[in-house]
Design an enzyme around this catalytic site. Structure first.
Site, PDB file in Angstrom:
ATOM      1  N   LYS A 183       0.927  -1.177   0.077  1.00 41.84           N
ATOM      2  CA  LYS A 183      -0.005   0.115   0.007  1.00 41.84           C
ATOM      3  C   LYS A 183       0.893   1.304   0.045  1.00 41.84           C
ATOM      4  O   LYS A 183       0.621   2.202  -0.719  1.00 41.84           O
ATOM      5  CB  LYS A 183      -0.771   0.034   1.361  1.00 41.84           C
ATOM      6  CG  LYS A 183      -1.499   1.261   1.504  1.00 41.84           C
ATOM      7  CD  LYS A 183      -2.301   1.384   2.667  1.00 41.84           C
ATOM      8  CE  LYS A 183      -1.686   2.076   3.867  1.00 41.84           C
ATOM      9  NZ  LYS A 183      -1.541   3.372   3.906  1.00 41.84           N
ATOM     10  N   ASN A 184       1.686   1.256   0.733  1.00 38.74           N
ATOM     11  CA  ASN A 184       2.598   2.632   1.092  1.00 38.74           C
ATOM     12  C   ASN A 184       3.360   2.842  -0.122  1.00 38.74           C
ATOM     13  O   ASN A 184       3.884   4.020  -0.296  1.00 38.74           O
ATOM     14  CB  ASN A 184       3.187   2.524   2.378  1.00 38.74           C
ATOM     15  CG  ASN A 184       2.090   2.953   3.594  1.00 38.74           C
ATOM     16  OD1 ASN A 184       1.027   3.162   3.167  1.00 38.74           O
ATOM     17  ND2 ASN A 184       2.498   2.625   4.785  1.00 38.74           N
ATOM     18  N   CYS A 235      -5.252   8.010   9.143  1.00 38.98           N
ATOM     19  CA  CYS A 235      -5.004   7.485  10.479  1.00 38.98           C
ATOM     20  C   CYS A 235      -5.035   8.455  11.405  1.00 38.98           C
ATOM     21  O   CYS A 235      -4.139   8.962  11.307  1.00 38.98           O
ATOM     22  CB  CYS A 235      -4.427   6.293  10.634  1.00 38.98           C
ATOM     23  SG  CYS A 235      -4.966   4.696   9.532  1.00 38.98           S
ATOM     24  N   ARG A 280       0.514  14.726  13.112  1.00 39.36           N
ATOM     25  CA  ARG A 280       1.176  14.438  11.942  1.00 39.36           C
ATOM     26  C   ARG A 280       1.719  15.627  11.330  1.00 39.36           C
ATOM     27  O   ARG A 280       1.136  15.921  10.167  1.00 39.36           O
ATOM     28  CB  ARG A 280       0.293  13.261  10.970  1.00 39.36           C
ATOM     29  CG  ARG A 280      -0.126  12.198  11.869  1.00 39.36           C
ATOM     30  CD  ARG A 280      -0.851  11.079  10.969  1.00 39.36           C
ATOM     31  NE  ARG A 280      -0.097  10.581  10.317  1.00 39.36           N
ATOM     32  CZ  ARG A 280      -0.260   9.461   9.352  1.00 39.36           C
ATOM     33  NH1 ARG A 280      -1.605   8.969   9.630  1.00 39.36           N
ATOM     34  NH2 ARG A 280       0.393   8.779   8.735  1.00 39.36           N
ATOM     35  N   ASP A 293       3.983  -0.035  12.158  1.00 43.03           N
ATOM     36  CA  ASP A 293       2.764  -0.311  11.596  1.00 43.03           C
ATOM     37  C   ASP A 293       2.397  -1.924  11.888  1.00 43.03           C
ATOM     38  O   ASP A 293       1.427  -2.522  11.431  1.00 43.03           O
ATOM     39  CB  ASP A 293       2.713  -0.205  10.039  1.00 43.03           C
ATOM     40  CG  ASP A 293       2.758   1.117   9.591  1.00 43.03           C
ATOM     41  OD1 ASP A 293       2.365   1.985  10.521  1.00 43.03           O
ATOM     42  OD2 ASP A 293       3.133   1.546   8.472  1.00 43.03           O
ATOM     43  N   ARG A 311      -8.971   0.419   3.581  1.00 44.41           N
ATOM     44  CA  ARG A 311      -8.249   1.313   3.111  1.00 44.41           C
ATOM     45  C   ARG A 311      -6.727   0.694   2.866  1.00 44.41           C
ATOM     46  O   ARG A 311      -6.102   1.136   1.816  1.00 44.41           O
ATOM     47  CB  ARG A 311      -7.893   2.360   3.946  1.00 44.41           C
ATOM     48  CG  ARG A 311      -8.967   3.494   4.215  1.00 44.41           C
ATOM     49  CD  ARG A 311      -8.620   4.900   4.833  1.00 44.41           C
ATOM     50  NE  ARG A 311      -7.120   5.067   4.736  1.00 44.41           N
ATOM     51  CZ  ARG A 311      -6.166   5.143   5.695  1.00 44.41           C
ATOM     52  NH1 ARG A 311      -6.398   5.076   7.130  1.00 44.41           N
ATOM     53  NH2 ARG A 311      -4.812   5.453   5.266  1.00 44.41           N
TER      54      ARG A 311
HETATM   55  N1  EPU Z   1       6.906  14.000  11.187  1.00 48.33           N
HETATM   56  C1  EPU Z   1       7.451  15.416  11.490  1.00 48.33           C
HETATM   57  N2  EPU Z   1       7.348  16.027  10.374  1.00 48.33           N
HETATM   58  C2  EPU Z   1       7.059  15.882   9.124  1.00 48.33           C
HETATM   59  C3  EPU Z   1       6.951  14.671   8.806  1.00 48.33           C
HETATM   60  C4  EPU Z   1       7.115  13.700   9.859  1.00 48.33           C
HETATM   61  O1  EPU Z   1       7.441  15.598  12.580  1.00 48.33           O
HETATM   62  O2  EPU Z   1       7.437  16.549   8.262  1.00 48.33           O
HETATM   63  C5  EPU Z   1       7.103  13.086  12.445  1.00 48.33           C
HETATM   64  C6  EPU Z   1       5.746  12.362  12.419  1.00 48.33           C
HETATM   65  O3  EPU Z   1       4.841  13.298  13.310  1.00 48.33           O
HETATM   66  C7  EPU Z   1       6.193  11.047  13.139  1.00 48.33           C
HETATM   67  C8  EPU Z   1       7.482  10.889  12.393  1.00 48.33           C
HETATM   68  O4  EPU Z   1       7.966  11.954  11.951  1.00 48.33           O
HETATM   69  O5  EPU Z   1       6.312  10.991  14.290  1.00 48.33           O
HETATM   70  C9  EPU Z   1       7.523   9.779  11.326  1.00 48.33           C
HETATM   71  O6  EPU Z   1       6.386  10.099  10.294  1.00 48.33           O
HETATM   72  P1  EPU Z   1       6.470   9.648   8.945  1.00 48.33           P
HETATM   73  O7  EPU Z   1       6.840  11.236   7.806  1.00 48.33           O
HETATM   74  O8  EPU Z   1       7.518   8.727   8.642  1.00 48.33           O
HETATM   75  O9  EPU Z   1       5.264   9.188   8.522  1.00 48.33           O
HETATM   76  P2  EPU Z   1       4.372   9.267   7.344  1.00 48.33           P
HETATM   77  O10 EPU Z   1       5.118   9.341   6.176  1.00 48.33           O
HETATM   78  O11 EPU Z   1       3.050  10.062   7.601  1.00 48.33           O
HETATM   79  C10 EPU Z   1       4.292   6.420   6.889  1.00 48.33           C
HETATM   80  C11 EPU Z   1       3.307   5.724   6.631  1.00 48.33           C
HETATM   81  C12 EPU Z   1       2.594   5.027   7.960  1.00 48.33           C
HETATM   82  C13 EPU Z   1       3.762   4.787   8.848  1.00 48.33           C
HETATM   83  C14 EPU Z   1       4.809   5.882   8.911  1.00 48.33           C
HETATM   84  C15 EPU Z   1       5.920   5.485   9.634  1.00 48.33           C
HETATM   85  C16 EPU Z   1       2.286   6.227   4.359  1.00 48.33           C
HETATM   86  C17 EPU Z   1       1.320   6.656   3.540  1.00 48.33           C
HETATM   87  N3  EPU Z   1       2.261   6.052   5.747  1.00 48.33           N
HETATM   88  O12 EPU Z   1       3.609   7.757   7.329  1.00 48.33           O
HETATM   89  O13 EPU Z   1       1.817   4.016   7.549  1.00 48.33           O
HETATM   90  O14 EPU Z   1       3.228   4.413  10.079  1.00 48.33           O
HETATM   91  O15 EPU Z   1       5.434   6.201   7.491  1.00 48.33           O
HETATM   92  O16 EPU Z   1       6.808   4.319   9.165  1.00 48.33           O
HETATM   93  O17 EPU Z   1       3.799   5.564   3.776  1.00 48.33           O
HETATM   94  C18 EPU Z   1      -0.266   2.729   7.960  1.00 48.33           C
HETATM   95  O18 EPU Z   1       0.392   2.125   7.068  1.00 48.33           O
HETATM   96  O19 EPU Z   1      -0.916   2.207   8.852  1.00 48.33           O
HETATM   97  C19 EPU Z   1       0.670   3.901   8.476  1.00 48.33           C
HETATM   98  C20 EPU Z   1      -0.002   4.976   9.412  1.00 48.33           C
END
Ligand code: EPU
Length: 419
Positions: free
Chosen positions: A22-23, A117, A122, A306, A398
């Site tokens: 998915k991601n 989610c 975030r 995850d 999803r």
């Molecule tokens: N963060 C910041 N600033 C940013 C971006 C992130 O502070 O600009 C923080 C976030 O708040 C968090 C950490 O950095 O504490 C990591 O966040 P990341 O950006 O890595 O997460 P994401 O890209 O929003 C993706 C996956 C998530 C998964 C996380 C961590 C996708 C669409 N989502 O989220 O997947 O938990 O990486 O591996 O790729 C899921 O599939 O159920 C899911 C939630």
């Protein structure tokens, strides 16, 4: 309203086929906006986040043909607007990838703040910082992000936080930029490598994806006329590995990359489960009550957040007490209240949870609070005695293709009912 009704306990046995990630899929689809041409993508998971991604691309002007339920051909030659549809982008997190792609393709994009989610705060400050360093002006007003650049120019970008989304988004924006971009302190998840592989297949010049320093040499154009297959889903594979342990079953998980599953394999062996890999399959079985273990979630190659709720089900049934420390999200223990309704003894506070293992879980009505929590509740329902009803299935749909069908094929007594 729909619910899943599960009658347990059932040790899960047999073969399960893993779909594309998915991601990775939700990043590769917007990445097609960088191509002035036609390409084919297969091994796409047939899930609602992918369908919404395709709808957004169509509203921007792309033409999409579904060749099979898991393969599309996409023509992105005629992109007609730089305003992404707010009604769709608010439905999931990965809509933020439209920002990087459209900045690269058109130099402008307006998009609503992403949904997804509810796992705590975030922020997207690292995405915005990256775009600004590349030369874009970014403003956020009334829930809408507007990014515009006359020209994007490669530069060095140090990520203050290891972020999957920011790493991919900045990579997308840099592919067609002038000169070289370096992303330092980059995330290393398998889907980052997959997005880079996709872009390179289409003519990009990205090196080092999968390490903490990614170098992107800007190119003038990406070509289409190529097909690409999405990497297998590490999290779906891990969900079934942990389901085998929680139900004391015996599963062959097919079409996975075992290298991506090493942190999960190590923890399964620590709790007394067995894991053997053979080519692109992994065999997991467990004959006894799992042992206790402590877990800390970390960016890849650490234990993935995850899979934390699914591991929580295993530890709720373990012999002894365990602690999980969640280091990525502020609010990823909402599922523990649901597991406690099933007889688990979990005390969650802030980013830690204490699991006092119980011998049995018992069926109860429970609510998915997010995607992975929902998957964990299905695993728990399959391991529990009696009838479990899982509600809020929109979260689960999803991210998992045909989840009840897959569980049914490996022995679960599970059905979807509309009320
Ligand atoms: N963060 C910041 N600033 C940013 C971006 C992130 O502070 O600009 C923080 C976030 O708040 C968090 C950490 O950095 O504490 C990591 O966040 P990341 O950006 O890595 O997460 P994401 O890209 O929003 C993706 C996956 C998530 C998964 C996380 C961590 C996708 C669409 N989502 O989220 O997947 O938990 O990486 O591996 O790729 C899921 O599939 O159920 C899911 C939630």
């Amino acid at each position: 309203m729909e619910k899943l009704v599960i009658s347990g306990p059932t040790p899960l046995r047999g073969d399960v086929h893993i779909n594309g990630a998915k991601n990775a899929a939700v990043a590769i689809l917007p990445a097609t906006l960088l191509i002035d041409g036609v390409c084919t993508i297969d091994n796409l998971p047939n899930i609602s986040d992918v369908k919404i991604s395709c709808e957004i691309l169509e509203r921007l002007g792309a033409k999409i043909t579904w060749n099979t339920p898991n393969e599309i051909t996409i023509d992105t030659r005629n992109i007609v607007t730089t305003k992404a549809p707010l009604d769709l982008t608010s439905k999931f997190r990965a809509s933020y990838y439209i920002l990087g792609s459209m900045l690269g393709r058109k130099g402008e994009i307006e998009v609503g703040m992403p949904g997804g989610c509810k796992l705590g705060a975030r922020p997207i400050d690292q995405h915005i910082k990256g775009f600004e360093l590349l030369g874009a002006n970014v403003s956020v007003e009334k829930g809408t992000i507007h990014a515009k650049a006359k020209k994007l120019v490669g530069t060095s970008i140090y990520m203050d936080i290891v972020s999957v989304g920011a790493t991919i988004n900045v990579m997308l924006a840099s592919v067609l930029a002038e000169g070289t971009t370096i992303i330092d302190n980059a995330a290393k998840e398998p889907h980052i490598v997959d997005v880079a592989n996709f872009l390179n297949t289409m003519g990009a010049d990205i090196r080092g994806a999968g390490t903490d320093m990614i170098k992107i040499n800007g190119v003038k154009k990406l070509h289409g006329e190529t097909s690409y297959s999405v990497v297998p889903d590490q999290i779906e594979a891990g969900t079934f590995m942990l389901a085998a342990v929680a139900t004391r079953g015996d599963l062959w998980i097919r079409n996975c990359i075992t290298k991506h599953l090493e942190s999960i394999t190590a923890k399964i062996m620590e709790v007394g489960g067995n894991v053997e890999d053979e080519g692109d399959s992994i065999h997991v079985w467990c004959k006894k009550r799992p042992n206790k273990a402590n877990i800390k979630t970390l960016p890849y190659p650490g234990f993935p957040t995850d899979l934390q709720p699914q591991m929580g089900v295993v530890l709720s049934l373990a012999n002894g007490s365990s602690i999980i420390n969640e280091s990525i999200w502020d609010s990823r223990f909402q599922y523990t209240e649901e597991l406690n309704k099933m007889g688990a003894k979990i005390t969650a506070q802030g980013k830690s949870a204490f699991f006092e293992g119980v011998d049995k879980l018992y069926g109860a009505p429970v609510y998915s609070t997010d995607l992975r929590a929902g998957a964990a509740l299905i695993v728990a329902g399959t391991a529990a005695h009696g009838i479990t009803e899982v509600y809020n299935l929109e979260h689960i749909d999803r991210g998992y293709e045909n989840i009840e069908e897959k569980f049914r094929k490996i022995g679960a007594n599970i059905k979807r009912i509309s009320e």
